[in-house]
Motif scaffolding. Structure first.
Motif, short mmCIF file in Angstrom:
data_model
loop_
_atom_site.label_atom_id
_atom_site.label_comp_id
_atom_site.label_asym_id
_atom_site.label_seq_id
_atom_site.Cartn_x
_atom_site.Cartn_y
_atom_site.Cartn_z
N SER A 30 0.84 -1.19 0.00
CA SER A 30 0.00 0.00 0.00
C SER A 30 0.88 1.24 0.00
N CYS A 31 0.27 2.36 -0.35
CA CYS A 31 0.99 3.63 -0.31
C CYS A 31 -0.02 4.76 -0.17
N MET A 32 0.48 5.90 0.28
CA MET A 32 -0.34 7.09 0.37
C MET A 32 0.05 8.00 -0.78
N ALA A 33 -0.93 8.52 -1.50
CA ALA A 33 -0.62 9.32 -2.68
C ALA A 33 -1.62 10.45 -2.86
N ALA A 34 -1.18 11.46 -3.57
CA ALA A 34 -2.05 12.54 -4.03
C ALA A 34 -2.13 12.42 -5.55
N PHE A 35 -3.32 12.59 -6.11
CA PHE A 35 -3.45 12.43 -7.56
C PHE A 35 -4.50 13.37 -8.13
N ASP A 36 -4.44 13.54 -9.44
CA ASP A 36 -5.40 14.34 -10.18
C ASP A 36 -5.64 13.65 -11.51
N ILE A 37 -6.90 13.60 -11.93
CA ILE A 37 -7.26 12.98 -13.20
C ILE A 37 -7.97 14.03 -14.05
N ALA A 38 -7.59 14.11 -15.32
CA ALA A 38 -8.24 15.06 -16.24
C ALA A 38 -8.23 14.46 -17.64
N PHE A 39 -9.13 14.95 -18.49
CA PHE A 39 -9.09 14.61 -19.90
C PHE A 39 -8.29 15.71 -20.59
N GLU A 40 -7.60 15.34 -21.67
CA GLU A 40 -6.79 16.31 -22.39
C GLU A 40 -7.43 16.60 -23.74
N SER A 41 -7.61 17.88 -24.04
CA SER A 41 -8.19 18.26 -25.32
C SER A 41 -7.17 18.04 -26.42
N VAL A 42 -7.63 18.09 -27.66
CA VAL A 42 -6.71 17.92 -28.80
C VAL A 42 -5.68 19.04 -28.86
N PHE A 43 -5.93 20.13 -28.14
CA PHE A 43 -4.99 21.25 -28.10
C PHE A 43 -4.04 21.17 -26.91
#
Length: 135
Positions: A30-43
């Protein structure tokens, strides 16, 4: 090893018409983490309807196997031509940014100190109890 789960039709608990995204730790420990998820536009711009930046999430916990967002973004927004989220082939780029904290929560095996070695060594070095003495 990590797995990104994207549910185009939403996952359990998602509102109608939303895409769900989750991050799962597949490796042992196990681990402790910070994360962010996003979609990326074609630009190349990061786009998300929901803030998924999470700090201090414990991955590898059997009681919570994944972290993410059930109502991440409306599917209609992703499919809309003006959003520029899908390229000409219909590919959706997902960007995951992650940092693990300095504290590792990996379960370390508990190995108690074994006094047997010292006792045996003491017995071998004691001339009155040892048949053989090592110098």
């Amino acid at each position: 090893m990590w797995r990104l789960r994207v549910h185009p039709g939403g996952h359990a608990g998602a509102s109608e018409g939303y895409v769900s995204v989750y991050l799962v730790l597949c490796s042992e420990g196990s681990c402790m983490a910070a994360f962010d998820i996003a979609f990326e536009s074609v630009f190349g711009f990061k786009v998300s309807d929901r803030k998924t930046l999470s700090r201090g999430c414990i991955f590898g916990n059997p009681n919570k196997v994944c972290w993410g967002c059930a109502d991440f973004m409306k599917r209609s927004v992703i499919l809309h031509h003006g959003s520029n989220l899908l390229d000409n082939n219909g590919t959706l780029a997902v960007v995951v940014s992650m940092t693990t904290t300095e504290e590792s929560l990996s379960v370390k095996p508990f190995v108690p100190k074994n006094p047997l070695v010292r006792k045996m060594q003491g017995m071998f070095l004691d001339e009155s109890t040892a048949d053989v003495s090592f110098d």
